[in-house]
Design a protein around this motif. Structure first.
Motif, short mmCIF file in Angstrom:
data_model
loop_
_atom_site.label_atom_id
_atom_site.label_comp_id
_atom_site.label_asym_id
_atom_site.label_seq_id
_atom_site.Cartn_x
_atom_site.Cartn_y
_atom_site.Cartn_z
N GLN B 201 28.20 51.52 39.25
CA GLN B 201 28.87 50.27 39.65
C GLN B 201 29.09 50.19 41.16
OE1 GLN B 201 30.31 52.61 37.70
NE2 GLN B 201 32.52 52.81 38.08
N PHE B 202 28.99 51.35 41.86
CA PHE B 202 29.15 51.32 43.33
C PHE B 202 27.83 51.33 44.05
CE2 PHE B 202 32.91 53.61 41.64
CZ PHE B 202 33.85 52.63 41.90
N ARG B 203 26.67 51.29 43.28
CA ARG B 203 25.33 51.43 43.87
C ARG B 203 25.08 50.36 44.93
NH1 ARG B 203 21.47 54.38 41.10
NH2 ARG B 203 23.08 55.92 40.84
N ASP B 204 25.46 49.08 44.62
CA ASP B 204 25.16 47.98 45.54
C ASP B 204 26.31 47.67 46.52
OD1 ASP B 204 22.78 47.76 44.25
OD2 ASP B 204 23.54 46.34 42.75
N VAL B 205 27.38 48.41 46.35
CA VAL B 205 28.57 48.16 47.21
C VAL B 205 28.44 48.97 48.50
CG1 VAL B 205 31.09 48.30 47.29
CG2 VAL B 205 29.92 47.87 45.12
N PRO B 206 28.79 48.41 49.71
CA PRO B 206 28.74 49.20 50.96
C PRO B 206 29.65 50.41 50.89
CG PRO B 206 29.10 46.87 51.43
CD PRO B 206 29.20 47.01 49.95
N GLU B 207 29.34 51.43 51.71
CA GLU B 207 30.02 52.71 51.62
C GLU B 207 31.52 52.59 51.90
OE1 GLU B 207 28.42 55.72 54.22
OE2 GLU B 207 30.03 57.09 53.69
N GLY B 208 31.89 51.60 52.81
CA GLY B 208 33.29 51.46 53.19
C GLY B 208 34.19 51.04 52.03
N GLN B 209 33.64 50.40 51.01
CA GLN B 209 34.47 49.90 49.91
C GLN B 209 34.58 50.90 48.76
OE1 GLN B 209 32.88 46.07 48.81
NE2 GLN B 209 32.86 45.34 50.93
N TRP B 210 33.91 52.11 48.89
CA TRP B 210 33.99 53.10 47.80
C TRP B 210 35.38 53.71 47.75
CZ3 TRP B 210 28.94 56.27 49.07
CH2 TRP B 210 27.82 55.48 48.75
N PRO B 211 35.90 54.05 46.63
CA PRO B 211 37.16 54.78 46.58
C PRO B 211 36.99 56.14 47.26
CG PRO B 211 36.52 53.98 44.39
CD PRO B 211 35.40 53.71 45.30
N GLY B 212 38.05 56.67 47.78
CA GLY B 212 37.98 57.92 48.55
C GLY B 212 37.42 59.09 47.75
N LYS B 213 37.86 59.14 46.49
CA LYS B 213 37.42 60.30 45.68
C LYS B 213 35.90 60.27 45.43
CE LYS B 213 38.96 62.76 41.60
NZ LYS B 213 39.69 62.61 40.33
N VAL B 214 35.42 59.05 45.11
CA VAL B 214 33.99 58.88 44.85
C VAL B 214 33.19 59.21 46.10
CG1 VAL B 214 32.22 57.17 44.31
CG2 VAL B 214 34.36 57.19 43.03
N ARG B 215 33.67 58.74 47.26
CA ARG B 215 32.95 58.97 48.51
C ARG B 215 32.87 60.46 48.84
NH1 ARG B 215 36.01 56.74 53.33
NH2 ARG B 215 36.04 54.84 52.11
N ASP B 216 34.00 61.16 48.62
CA ASP B 216 33.99 62.61 48.92
C ASP B 216 32.97 63.34 48.06
OD1 ASP B 216 35.84 62.24 50.78
OD2 ASP B 216 37.58 62.95 49.58
N THR B 217 33.02 63.02 46.75
CA THR B 217 32.09 63.69 45.83
C THR B 217 30.65 63.40 46.23
OG1 THR B 217 33.70 63.11 44.15
CG2 THR B 217 31.64 64.11 43.40
N ALA B 218 30.34 62.12 46.56
CA ALA B 218 28.97 61.75 46.90
C ALA B 218 28.53 62.49 48.15
CB ALA B 218 28.90 60.24 47.12
N HIS B 219 29.38 62.57 49.17
CA HIS B 219 29.01 63.28 50.40
C HIS B 219 28.75 64.75 50.12
CE1 HIS B 219 29.13 60.53 53.81
NE2 HIS B 219 30.10 59.82 53.17
#
Lengths: 162, 481
Positions: B201-219
């Motif tokens: 569900q976050f595939r098409d959303v820009p990186e700035g709008q990801w929740p913090g937890k999701v962004r950390d895991t992805a990085h």
């Protein structure tokens, strides 16, 4: 007819054997009968039966009783019926060669027969080869050469059979 | 009057009993006729001289026949049911499938063919043949029968007759094509991105709008992936890439012509395929361990198979060339001379064979005739393993051979060719004469025939009904030599 009937009988028996006949006939006379019985003793033929112009039935060959006695009226029509033998698809009596003929009677003494029976030639008679028999007409009847040697008689050499 | 052999007594007894039962005189000829007209069994004389069955005895079957109509197998309803089950019409779906493959004209022909045959006829008349003379196929056409069908076309294109050496551009292209087989260097365009490591569900959303937890895991996952990728490409450079063998293969075997580098097993005939069908494996020289290294060239393999002898036994057979002739075949191109060789072979123990072979090469003719002679070996009758039975004659053409058996110690007083034959067959006492032609070939052939056609005393004795005893084996305990 004398010896001529024996010469004819020899030629006829050889022809009949090579034609693979089971039964053949010779004219009924004493000379032929004695030769036939000598051949029978030597094992060349299976049966000797006296009958008429027609052959006796095969099942009655060995115990045939003629219809009546041989008389002066019917003796000329009597014939000797001989059963021929075959083994391994080959005739038992393959070669029958007459030796004496009316124009040259061949006789053999006891010494001659001794030599011939051992495979050596004597006079007009060549030595016997493997499986050959020589038939002699003696005063004791027609004998095979070994029978003649047993009885110590010589005589007129009739034919060589093998 | 009659004279019967003693062995026929049993036979005679039953016949005379039967004859007595019929009548006393002139019954013998009438007995078979009465038998066929159905007379009493006791008076029937069995004809023992024929083994064929009597004709008047008619054969009747043990069971009465049941017709198919009585079993209800040929009623209209049964036939119709069977036809519908076994030979159904094409369904619409099947016709649609067929139309994809066949042209409209072919489809029309198909339907016409279907309409021409009544399923009822197929049921009543159609048969799958099971007799031995049936054709080796049903009309199926799914398999290719080499005898009946045309040869299928080759899948591969034929060798290019216009092939020429590559120019610089083509060579470069070919080299790159070859090098592309080895995966080396950076892999471009296939690396995953950071957005591949987040839920869908976050595939098409820009990186700035990801929740913090999701962004950390992805990085975190992306960093691990990059690390692994860089490590893998380093390893590939070290262990992948063309080896020295690959480069050597490229230099030596890669075609320098514009023929697409087709595989071939021949430098001289590159058009030949890699494996020629039907020939592969036929020219191997299979060396059999059982030969003990005696036949590495394979000369005796065929003979071994035919005769069942081992190579050691074949080599032990004594072989002698007796006749060599130069023969000429006159053709329209001239005279073709060859050697004809006759060889005898024997095991020195009662077996002898004759071989005749011809070749333009003398050595080949000798070898062929020797092999033939060994192949043709047959047993020769020998009396006391030293001489023949009686005297034998044989005639081939104008040559007559007379062989005479001789006593022990006589030796071989025969011509040199018969001497060699006797030595090979293991005969030690013999005399021979050629009263007529002494042609070498025919005398050898006639001798062989004479040796094979000896009389057998046992057979003669059986034929005459006599008992045979060899007195040489009886007196003095058989030690008569």
């Amino acid at each position: 007819m004398g010896i001529q009937s024996i010469v004819n009988a020899c030629s006829h028996l050889q022809n009949a054997s090579r034609a693979r006949l089971g039964l053949t006939s010779l004219p009924n006379n004493k000379y032929n009968l004695r030769l036939a019985l000598a051949l029978h003793r030597a094992g060349f033929i299976s049966s000797v039966t006296r009958a008429g112009a027609h052959p006796p039935p095969p099942e009655a060959l060995l115990a045939f009783e003629p219809e009546g006695p041989v008389t002066a009226a019917n003796v000329a029509t009597r014939r000797l019926w001989l059963g021929l033998k075959y083994w391994n698809n080959e005739p038992v009596m393959k070669q029958v060669n007459a030796i004496s003929k009316p124009s040259r009677l061949v006789t053999a003494t006891l010494e001659d027969l001794n030599r011939v029976a051992r495979g050596f030639p004597a006079g007009y008679v060549k030595g016997l080869n493997l499986g050959e028999c020589l038939f002699i007409s003696t005063d004791r009847g027609v004998l095979e050469v070994r029978e003649a040697l047993e009885r110590k008689v010589g005589g007129l050499v009739l034919c060589r059979v093998s | 009057m009659s004279a019967a052999r003693p062995t026929g007594t049993l036979f005679t007894r039953c016949l005379s009993a039967a004859a007595a039962a019929t009548s006393t005189s002139s019954a013998a000829t009438a007995a078979p006729a009465r038998c066929s007209s159905g007379g009493p069994a006791s008076s029937c004389v069995v004809r023992q001289f024929s083994s064929s069955a009597r004709l008047h005895v008619r054969r009747r079957p043990r069971f009465s026949n049941v017709r198919a109509s009585e079993m209800g197998l040929v009623s209209e309803e049964k036939v119709a049911n069977f036809s519908a089950e076994k030979f159904p019409r094409y369904t619409k779906a099947e016709l649609a499938e067929l139309a994809k493959r066949y042209s409209p004209e072919q489809m029309k022909a198909l339907e016409a063919g279907e309409a021409a045959i009544d399923p009822k006829d197929l049921t009543i008349q159609g048969r799958l043949r099971v007799d031995p003379y049936r054709m080796p196929y049903i009309d199926d056409f799914s398999d290719i029968q080499p005898i009946i069908d045309r040869r299928p076309k080759h899948r591969q294109p034929p060798p290019d007759p216009m092939a020429r050496f590559m120019n610089v551009d083509e060579f470069t292209k070919d080299l790159i094509e070859w090098a592309d087989k080895f995966e080396t260097g950076d892999v471009t365009g296939t690396l995953k991105k950071l957005s591949d490591f987040v839920p869908d569900q976050f595939r098409d959303v820009p990186e700035g709008q990801w929740p913090g937890k999701v962004r950390d895991t992805a990085h975190k996952n992306f960093a691990a992936y990059l690390e692994a990728e860089s490590q893998r490409s380093k390893e590939d450079v070290e262990k992948g890439g063309p080896t020295d063998a690959d480069i050597l293969e490229y230099i030596l075997e890669r075609s320098a012509m514009t023929d697409g580098n087709r595989p071939s097993n021949s430098a001289l005939a590159p058009a030949l395929p890699n494996k020629v069908p039907g020939v592969a494996g036929l020219y191997k020289n299979a060396i059999d361990a059982a030969d003990e290294g005696l036949d590495d060239s394979g000369v005796y393999q065929d003979l071994k198979r035919r005769t069942g002898m081992s190579v050691r036994e074949i080599l032990d057979v004594s072989v002698k060339t007796l006749v060599v002739r130069r023969v000429v075949n006159q053709t329209r191109l001239g005279k073709v001379a060859s050697n004809s060789v006759l060889t005898v072979a024997g095991n020195k123990n009662g077996w002898l064979g004759l071989g005749i072979a011809k070749s333009t090469e003398p050595a080949l003719a000798s070898q062929k005739s020797a092999l033939l002679a060994i192949r043709n070996m047959r047993p020769i009758a020998r009396y006391e393993n030293r001489t023949i039975y009686g005297n034998v004659d044989a005639k081939i053409g104008g040559s007559i051979v007379q062989l005479f058996s001789r006593p022990p110690g006589f030796g071989l007083r025969v011509s040199h060719r018969i001497f060699e034959m006797c030595r090979a067959a293991g005969i030690s006492d013999l005399a021979a004469k050629f009263p007529r032609s002494r042609n070498p070939l025919n005398t050898v052939k006639a001798t062989y025939e004479a040796l094979l056609n000896q009389k057998n005393p046992e057979e003669i004795a059986i034929g005459r009904g006599k008992k045979l005893v060899d007195v040489r084996k009886v007196y003095y305990g058989g030690s008569v030599y």
